[in-house]
Design an enzyme around this catalytic site. Structure first.
Site, PDB file in Angstrom:
ATOM      1  N   ASN A 119      44.685  48.596  18.316  1.00 12.63           N
ATOM      2  CA  ASN A 119      44.613  49.714  17.366  1.00 12.63           C
ATOM      3  C   ASN A 119      45.300  49.362  16.044  1.00 12.63           C
ATOM      4  O   ASN A 119      45.510  50.224  15.205  1.00 12.63           O
ATOM      5  CB  ASN A 119      45.245  50.968  17.985  1.00 12.63           C
ATOM      6  CG  ASN A 119      46.705  50.746  18.373  1.00 12.63           C
ATOM      7  OD1 ASN A 119      47.275  49.702  18.075  1.00 12.63           O
ATOM      8  ND2 ASN A 119      47.314  51.726  19.014  1.00 12.63           N
ATOM      9  N   HIS A 172      48.392  48.126  15.781  1.00  5.37           N
ATOM     10  CA  HIS A 172      49.852  48.257  15.747  1.00  5.37           C
ATOM     11  C   HIS A 172      50.518  46.890  15.545  1.00  5.37           C
ATOM     12  O   HIS A 172      49.993  45.859  15.971  1.00  5.37           O
ATOM     13  CB  HIS A 172      50.410  48.996  16.983  1.00  5.37           C
ATOM     14  CG  HIS A 172      50.411  48.249  18.264  1.00  5.37           C
ATOM     15  ND1 HIS A 172      50.070  48.815  19.470  1.00  5.37           N
ATOM     16  CD2 HIS A 172      50.741  46.964  18.565  1.00  5.37           C
ATOM     17  CE1 HIS A 172      50.195  47.926  20.423  1.00  5.37           C
ATOM     18  NE2 HIS A 172      50.603  46.796  19.903  1.00  5.37           N
TER      19      HIS A 172
HETATM   20  C1  F6R Z   1      55.289  42.739  20.968  1.00  4.01           C
HETATM   21  C2  F6R Z   1      54.699  43.572  19.951  1.00  4.01           C
HETATM   22  C3  F6R Z   1      53.274  44.029  19.995  1.00  4.01           C
HETATM   23  C4  F6R Z   1      52.305  42.908  20.381  1.00  4.01           C
HETATM   24  C5  F6R Z   1      50.871  43.438  20.399  1.00  4.01           C
HETATM   25  C6  F6R Z   1      49.880  42.377  20.820  1.00  4.01           C
HETATM   26  O1  F6R Z   1      56.632  42.477  20.683  1.00  4.01           O
HETATM   27  O2  F6R Z   1      55.381  43.931  19.081  1.00  4.01           O
HETATM   28  O3  F6R Z   1      52.926  44.541  18.736  1.00  4.01           O
HETATM   29  O4  F6R Z   1      52.415  41.877  19.467  1.00  4.01           O
HETATM   30  O5  F6R Z   1      50.780  44.514  21.287  1.00  4.01           O
HETATM   31  O6  F6R Z   1      50.131  42.009  22.124  1.00  4.01           O
HETATM   32  P1  F6R Z   1      49.356  40.797  22.837  1.00  4.01           P
HETATM   33  O7  F6R Z   1      49.813  39.562  22.151  1.00  4.01           O
HETATM   34  O8  F6R Z   1      49.787  40.865  24.274  1.00  4.01           O
HETATM   35  O9  F6R Z   1      47.897  41.066  22.642  1.00  4.01           O
END
Ligand code: F6R
Length: 242
Positions: free
Chosen positions: A136, A138
């Site tokens: 999304n 974030h």
């Molecule tokens: C983790 C964080 C999150 C992840 C995001 C992507 O510290 O801040 O913003 O970077 O959710 O996660 P992955 O890499 O598991 O797809």
């Protein structure tokens, strides 16, 4: 904005690790902003390997992590402190007393957040901030919202984030519903930003964040306004960027 595209996850991880290693070599006492999640794991593996080969020295490095689940202690294997120890800190010569993660066990969220902002300020801010990206948009746990949050704050995780993160837990009910996260204002103050993304499921949000309108509904879109962003992705995550 610089964009590097590796052919696959392995190559992408190596490029990202080289950028982090370059930061450590150029400024041995740098402050690294670190991220958890699946995407940076390969980059951390490369950093550990180069440390073991004697090519990298973490002894003067300070780190501040983006976020932590509220209510989890550092020895809970789902906590982000535990993740960082397991994937990086336990394998390199970083001084653990200079590795910071928000205090998930502090029940007073105002206190937890202001203490964390104080730590980031006291170490002099972040030199290089590593970011993954949620489906999304974030970054950290800054979820789509009506406004960009500046400092560390407590967030209610969205249904899509809980869904994405449940793979790490036994049951969906075990996924914490809240987290403490560095704010967008703090992320934007980092001198350099390194955004990593891998996989076709990230292609749409990467294109939207990097080329769409800048809006708090797509938190990563704010990175378009930062003057030193490097994006490292694999071909699949890159595929919808024009
Ligand atoms: C983790 C964080 C999150 C992840 C995001 C992507 O510290 O801040 O913003 O970077 O959710 O996660 P992955 O890499 O598991 O797809």
């Amino acid at each position: 904005m610089k964009i590097y595209c590796g052919k696959d996850y392995k190559e992408m991880s190596r490029i990202a690790a080289k950028i982090i290693a370059a930061q450590i070599i150029m400024k041995p006492d740098c402050v690294l902003g670190l991220a958890t999640g699946s995407t940076p794991v390969g980059a951390y593996e490369n950093l550990v390997e180069w440390y073991k080969q004697g090519d990298l020295d973490f002894s003067q490095v300070t780190s501040v992590n983006l976020d932590e689940y509220r209510g989890l202690s550092g020895d809970n294997d789902q906590s982000y402190r535990y993740f960082m120890n397991k994937n990086l800190f336990d394998h390199v010569n970083i001084d653990k007393s200079r590795t910071f993660v928000p205090n998930g066990l502090e029940p007073d969220s105002g206190k937890a957040c202001s203490e964390y902002d104080g730590i980031i300020e006291s170490v002099g801010g972040v030199d290089l901030q590593l970011l993954g990206i949620g489906h999304n948009g974030h970054i950290g746990f800054n979820e789509p919202a009506d406004e960009f949050c500046k400092g560390t704050h407590c967030v209610d995780l969205t249904a899509s984030t809980i869904e994405a993160n449940k793979r790490f837990f036994e049951k969906e009910e075990d996924v914490p519903r809240q987290a403490y996260t560095m704010g967008i204002g703090t992320i934007m103050k980092a001198k350099k930003i390194l955004l990593v993304a891998s996989g076709a499921d990230k292609a749409e949000i990467i294109a939207k964040s990097l080329t769409g309108p800048v809006t708090p509904q797509v938190p990563a879109s704010i990175l378009q306004f930062h003057n030193d962003v490097t994006v490292v992705c694999d071909e699949a995550a890159f595929s919808k960027l024009k």
